[in-house]
Design a protein around this motif. Structure first.
Motif, PDB file in Angstrom:
ATOM      1  N   UNK A   1      24.160 109.282   2.517  1.00  0.00           N
ATOM      2  CA  UNK A   1      25.255 109.325   3.098  1.00  0.00           C
ATOM      3  C   UNK A   1      25.386 108.246   5.105  1.00  0.00           C
ATOM      4  N   UNK A   2      26.017 108.541   5.295  1.00  0.00           N
ATOM      5  CA  UNK A   2      27.677 108.981   4.653  1.00  0.00           C
ATOM      6  C   UNK A   2      28.162 108.077   3.943  1.00  0.00           C
TER       7      UNK A   2
ATOM      8  N   UNK B   1      39.178 105.364  -2.042  1.00  0.00           N
ATOM      9  CA  UNK B   1      38.668 105.868  -2.920  1.00  0.00           C
ATOM     10  C   UNK B   1      37.245 106.357  -2.043  1.00  0.00           C
ATOM     11  N   UNK B   2      36.432 107.634  -2.167  1.00  0.00           N
ATOM     12  CA  UNK B   2      35.369 107.662  -1.162  1.00  0.00           C
ATOM     13  C   UNK B   2      33.940 107.463  -2.380  1.00  0.00           C
ATOM     14  N   UNK B   3      33.023 106.947  -2.791  1.00  0.00           N
ATOM     15  CA  UNK B   3      32.482 106.408  -3.471  1.00  0.00           C
ATOM     16  C   UNK B   3      31.063 107.549  -3.460  1.00  0.00           C
TER      17      UNK B   3
ATOM     18  N   UNK C   1      33.529 113.204   6.764  1.00  0.00           N
ATOM     19  CA  UNK C   1      34.566 112.272   6.703  1.00  0.00           C
ATOM     20  C   UNK C   1      35.248 112.473   8.098  1.00  0.00           C
ATOM     21  N   UNK C   2      35.565 114.139   8.822  1.00  0.00           N
ATOM     22  CA  UNK C   2      36.043 114.177  10.009  1.00  0.00           C
ATOM     23  C   UNK C   2      35.125 112.490  11.384  1.00  0.00           C
TER      24      UNK C   2
ATOM     25  N   UNK D   1      41.350 112.954  10.486  1.00  0.00           N
ATOM     26  CA  UNK D   1      41.555 112.932   9.042  1.00  0.00           C
ATOM     27  C   UNK D   1      43.042 112.183   8.942  1.00  0.00           C
ATOM     28  N   UNK D   2      43.767 113.898   9.185  1.00  0.00           N
ATOM     29  CA  UNK D   2      45.231 113.419   9.172  1.00  0.00           C
ATOM     30  C   UNK D   2      46.046 112.454   9.748  1.00  0.00           C
TER      31      UNK D   2
END
Length: 369
Positions: A38-39, A58-60, A200-201, A208-209
């Motif tokens: 991670x990440x 895409x987040x793998x 992710x943040x 993120x937004x």
């Protein structure tokens, strides 16, 4: 070895947006064990035939480990096996289908944890002995094929079946046996993807937004969607934004949306004081012909995506999910907000392909002489 395993435990601190005082009596993990890489990285991804104004990254999460630890289950197991080790488990028990990604990841993770004995009860739904089942056996799991009578019992009371197996084995062996639920899907397992929203943040500078309006993932057992749903809700709450700015879309591949939403309500309740699942995410039915049953169109699409983007999906979970998302995006059923993108989380599952190569014989180019 129990003390050596305990030295692998890492104290756990929830993401900043999770305020324990707001969730009285919640199940909050105190420790985890590091299993995943991670990440996991995020890449641009050009799916075929998307409208020009639609962009997808895409987040793998299939990169969480090597072939033996690939996929979403590893995030859950960091907490589930951390808890088992904290309990001084002598044996870990879990269950699934013959080609269960969860069972394979559990067996491999146990082997990594100084050979923690792992017992798997697998529902015989494939005649093959390759793919995930081969890995189960290679990493030393004791594998029992579940009988027809046990399958009937399993279907009637899935949640407690593994617990009963653990109790029986504990009595027989006079050992500390800890059961891990099918799919790793319970309240503790949800923390894997609640934590992933924190990851992710951090990857996006707590914003993120600004990049994404929609997060998309597969629902196969519930805890991935549950963790993502709770995590995104609390993240939005901390930023004072609503679901119109950042939402979660999931595609169910093994049961109805209503079943999953009700099930998710049950597993998030112990970790979260807040809205029900229906207010946290949408689930679209993507099971097609049924669980682990593929249409020619689905197989052609999976093959095409592999050929044109270099990303491999299995036919049971992620392949159905990305096919459902692609159909919705190309038909206009939904679109990312203008100037933003959708983020697809690839939750793995590739090893099962190697047990069912025959499915693709009619959709792949023939071998050349």
């Amino acid at each position: 070895m129990a003390e050596a395993r305990k030295r692998l435990l890492i104290p756990y601190q929830p993401p900043a947006f999770y305020v324990p005082s707001a969730h009285p009596n919640a199940v909050i993990p105190q420790v985890r064990v590091a299993l995943a890489n991670l990440p996991t990285p995020i890449f641009p991804w050009t799916l075929p035939e998307l409208p020009e104004d639609v962009a997808v990254d895409i987040k793998r999460d299939d990169y969480t480990g090597g072939v033996e630890l690939t996929g979403n289950k590893v995030r859950k197991l960091e907490f589930l096996l951390g808890d088992a080790i904290a309990q001084s488990a002598d044996i870990v028990v879990s269950a699934g289908g013959t080609q269960s990604n969860h069972a394979r990841a559990t067996a491999a993770a146990c082997a990594r944890l100084y050979g923690l004995p792992c017992v798997l009860y697998l529902r015989k739904d494939s005649e093959g002995r390759n793919g995930n089942l081969l890995i189960d056996r290679m990493v030393g799991a004791t594998v029992h094929e579940v009988t027809a009578a046990q399958v009937k019992e399993w279907k009637e009371e899935t949640v407690h079946w593994v617990e009963r197996r653990a109790e029986v084995l504990a009595e027989a062996t006079k050992s500390k046996v800890v059961g891990i639920p099918i799919g790793g899907s319970n309240a503790l397992g949800c923390w894997g993807y609640l934590h992933a929203i924190g990851e992710l943040s951090a990857q996006l500078d707590n914003n993120i937004e600004s990049t994404y309006s929609d997060i998309v993932a597969c629902t196969g057992s519930g805890a991935t969607a549950g963790g993502l749903g709770v995590g995104l809700h609390l993240y939005r709450q901390s930023k004072n934004i609503d679901t119109s700015s950042l939402g979660l879309r999931s595609y169910g591949v093994s049961d109805s949306p209503d079943y999953f939403l009700d099930y998710i309500d049950g597993i998030i309740a112990p970790i979260f004081t807040g809205p029900k699942a229906r207010d946290l995410l949408t689930i679209t039915d993507a099971k097609g012909l049924g669980y682990a049953k593929s249409t020619t169109e689905e197989l052609q699409f999976i093959s095409r995506v592999a050929r044109e983007t270099g990303v491999i999906f299995d036919f049971c979970y992620t392949g159905k999910t990305v096919f459902g998302m692609w159909k919705d995006l190309t038909s206009g059923a939904w679109r990312p907000q203008p100037g933003k993108k959708a983020l697809f989380i690839h939750t793995g599952g590739g090893p099962s392909l190697f047990d069912r190569a025959d499915l693709f014989n009619d959709v792949l180019p023939p071998l050349e002489a």
